[in-house]
Write an enzyme that holds these catalytic residues in place. Structure first.
Site, PDB file in Angstrom:
ATOM      1  N   HIS A 103     -31.173  13.021  14.544  1.00  0.00           N
ATOM      2  CA  HIS A 103     -31.130  11.587  14.833  1.00  0.00           C
ATOM      3  C   HIS A 103     -30.454  11.430  16.203  1.00  0.00           C
ATOM      4  O   HIS A 103     -29.624  12.264  16.584  1.00  0.00           O
ATOM      5  CB  HIS A 103     -30.289  10.931  13.733  1.00  0.00           C
ATOM      6  N   LYS A 142     -25.809   3.763   3.279  1.00  0.00           N
ATOM      7  CA  LYS A 142     -26.989   4.474   2.757  1.00  0.00           C
ATOM      8  C   LYS A 142     -26.732   4.982   1.337  1.00  0.00           C
ATOM      9  O   LYS A 142     -27.580   5.628   0.729  1.00  0.00           O
ATOM     10  CB  LYS A 142     -27.359   5.633   3.677  1.00  0.00           C
ATOM     11  N   ASP A 202     -24.778  16.508   9.914  1.00  0.00           N
ATOM     12  CA  ASP A 202     -25.074  15.083   9.785  1.00  0.00           C
ATOM     13  C   ASP A 202     -25.726  14.893   8.412  1.00  0.00           C
ATOM     14  O   ASP A 202     -26.898  15.201   8.212  1.00  0.00           O
ATOM     15  CB  ASP A 202     -26.018  14.651  10.913  1.00  0.00           C
ATOM     16  N   CYS A 253     -35.181   6.410  15.473  1.00  0.00           N
ATOM     17  CA  CYS A 253     -34.058   7.033  16.212  1.00  0.00           C
ATOM     18  C   CYS A 253     -34.191   8.544  16.216  1.00  0.00           C
ATOM     19  O   CYS A 253     -33.179   9.278  16.121  1.00  0.00           O
ATOM     20  CB  CYS A 253     -32.704   6.621  15.638  1.00  0.00           C
ATOM     21  N   GLN A 300     -28.578  11.390   5.531  1.00  0.00           N
ATOM     22  CA  GLN A 300     -29.737  11.267   4.631  1.00  0.00           C
ATOM     23  C   GLN A 300     -29.654  12.228   3.448  1.00  0.00           C
ATOM     24  O   GLN A 300     -30.551  12.238   2.605  1.00  0.00           O
ATOM     25  CB  GLN A 300     -31.036  11.539   5.403  1.00  0.00           C
TER      26      GLN A 300
HETATM   27  N1  PLP Z   1     -27.982  10.319  11.195  1.00  0.00           N
HETATM   28  C1  PLP Z   1     -29.034  10.122  10.395  1.00  0.00           C
HETATM   29  C2  PLP Z   1     -29.775  11.299   9.877  1.00  0.00           C
HETATM   30  C3  PLP Z   1     -29.424   8.834  10.058  1.00  0.00           C
HETATM   31  O1  PLP Z   1     -30.467   8.642   9.269  1.00  0.00           O
HETATM   32  C4  PLP Z   1     -28.686   7.746  10.556  1.00  0.00           C
HETATM   33  C5  PLP Z   1     -29.103   6.362  10.266  1.00  0.00           C
HETATM   34  O2  PLP Z   1     -30.250   6.069  10.097  1.00  0.00           O
HETATM   35  C6  PLP Z   1     -27.589   8.003  11.372  1.00  0.00           C
HETATM   36  C7  PLP Z   1     -27.270   9.302  11.668  1.00  0.00           C
HETATM   37  C8  PLP Z   1     -26.761   6.911  11.945  1.00  0.00           C
HETATM   38  O3  PLP Z   1     -26.077   6.245  10.915  1.00  0.00           O
HETATM   39  P1  PLP Z   1     -25.220   4.957  11.219  1.00  0.00           P
HETATM   40  O4  PLP Z   1     -26.137   4.019  11.949  1.00  0.00           O
HETATM   41  O5  PLP Z   1     -24.838   4.448   9.864  1.00  0.00           O
HETATM   42  O6  PLP Z   1     -24.069   5.358  12.043  1.00  0.00           O
END
Ligand code: PLP
Length: 419
Positions: free
Chosen positions: A136, A239, A213, A377, A216
């Site tokens: 992401h 999430k 990370d 993203c 998900q």
């Molecule tokens: N990393 C992953 C894999 C994501 O799916 C997301 C959000 O969609 C993020 C990071 C960023 O999360 P946040 O916007 O809650 O900081």
């Protein structure tokens, strides 16, 4: 009190009582454009069940005060509840100690904390940082900023046509200059589940710390950071049926202690003079200012709710949704699923011949169906598959097969409108 969502305790997910689960989520009663809401944008943000909403109301109506700062009743209660939420998160990820859990504003904030706290202190000119094509943007851009500042180099693990990481290539990227690995556990764009345990083990042969990370992954599978042996693990509450504005950074205590603070301010110090400031111990060193107290307590309630259902039940049920959705959508002529990894969570990214994803999303919305369209993203993933965007249906444990049927019918309507 948490509502009971399983009819009896058993490993058999066929007893997963979907009607009772759905009854916990008031928003699922909503009508959108006169049609019952079909919410398939769970990878972007999951909905909140009544017990979590109730917990937030209880906090705001009977427990709210600033924490760590006063001896009065409300401040003590709020501090106790905030600390208790931290312990819930500790248990949820099976961290060794509660001080290894830092409350942040979310995944993005957690990664930025590690970049500033670890990266800016320990990464030097010529050092290499390994990331993957699946990341992401929030696990790319902070490291690019660091690389630019320090003169470090980013190496990228490629993916195959199924959207799986090339592990041989990953292993070939390591050398004596490799100083950090940032790795997505589950791809938000494709649903691919990465073999992170093996990848972490390999990185540790080179004494390289690994940040996972887990944005998900945490909502869809049971976690054990000690078994994974990851150095950092990050995710967001929103999430996982919790509020926006809060998330966690799990970090091994020794690493967190070695890191420099990210933000300066109240609570992250033990003493301040104009000559010298002594920083507080972890986790406080990384929680400057008033933290998201209400949201953290709501996060704790969300963890209780999910734990009550059981992450293993959730994972098993969602796999049935994934199988059904894959089979159902594959029957639609002109539809191509992007991301067909052997190990996936319940995410289906797809494109339709001759129709732009935004048009798909717009027409589906007319039927009350919420999917996400765009690059999610994850532009490097889109570039790899040579598409500007996809439509993405991402499922949660409160979705049901009839909603997948409605999605398939909606997609056929889109095709009639545009082709
Ligand atoms: N990393 C992953 C894999 C994501 O799916 C997301 C959000 O969609 C993020 C990071 C960023 O999360 P946040 O916007 O809650 O900081």
């Amino acid at each position: 009190m948490n509502s009971v969502t399983l009819t009896r305790q058993t490993e058999d997910f066929s007893v997963f009582d979907i009607d009772r689960v759905r009854a916990d989520f008031p928003i699922l009663q909503l009508k959108v454009n006169g049609k019952p809401l079909i919410y398939l944008d769970n990878a972007a943000s999951c909905q909140m069940p009544q017990p979590v909403i109730d917990r937030l109301v209880r906090y705001q109506t009977t427990q709210h005060a600033n924490i760590n700062r006063a001896v009065h009743y409300l401040s003590e209660v709020a501090t106790m509840e905030y600390d208790s939420a931290r312990r819930k998160l500790q248990q949820f990820v099976n961290a060794r100690e509660d001080r290894e859990i830092i409350f942040t504003s979310g995944t993005t904030d957690s990664i930025n904390l590690v970049m500033h706290g670890y990266g800016r202190k320990f990464i030097k000119t010529g050092d290499e940082i390994i990331l993957t094509t699946l990341e992401h943007h929030s696990n790319i851009v902070p490291w690019q900023m660091l690389a630019k500042e320090k003169g470090a180099i980013i190496r990228v693990v490629p993916i195959n046509d199924q959207g799986e990481l090339d592990i041989d290539e990953y292993e070939k990227l390591f050398n004596e200059r490799t100083k950090f690995v940032g790795l997505i556990h589950v791809s938000n764009a494709l649903g691919t589940i990465n073999p992170i345990q093996r990848m972490i083990k390999f990185a540790h042969r080179f004494s390289v710390p690994v940040l996972i990370d887990g944005a998900q992954a945490a909502p869809h599978m049971a976690l054990d950071v000690q078994a994974l042996d990851c150095d950092f693990y990050v995710f967001s509450a929103h999430k996982l049926c919790g509020p926006t504005g809060v998330g966690i950074l799990y970090g091994k205590a020794t690493l967190l202690e070695a890191m420099q603070p990210f933000k300066g301010g109240g609570d992250m110090i033990t003493s301040v003079t104009f000559e010298e400031t002594i920083y507080n111990t972890i986790p406080h060193k990384f929680e400057a200012g008033t933290p998201p107290i209400a949201a953290a307590i709501g996060f704790g309630a969300a963890i209780d709710y999910l734990t009550n259902i059981g992450l293993d039940h959730i994972a098993a049920y969602e796999q049935t949704l994934l199988e059904y959705a894959t089979a159902t959508l594959s029957e639609i002529p002109g539809l191509r699923i992007i991301g067909t990894a052997a190990e996936k969570t319940a995410v289906i990214s797809f494109i339709l011949d001759g129709i732009h994803p935004h048009d798909i999303g717009t027409i589906l919305n007319q039927d009350g169906i919420a999917v996400r369209t765009g690059h999610h993203c994850a532009q490097p993933v889109m570039q790899r598959f040579k598409v500007p965007a996809t439509s993405r249906a991402s499922f949660a444990f409160y979705n049901r097969k009839t909603e997948i049927d409605a999605l398939a019918a909606g997609i056929r309507t889109v095709q009639k409108v545009f082709l």
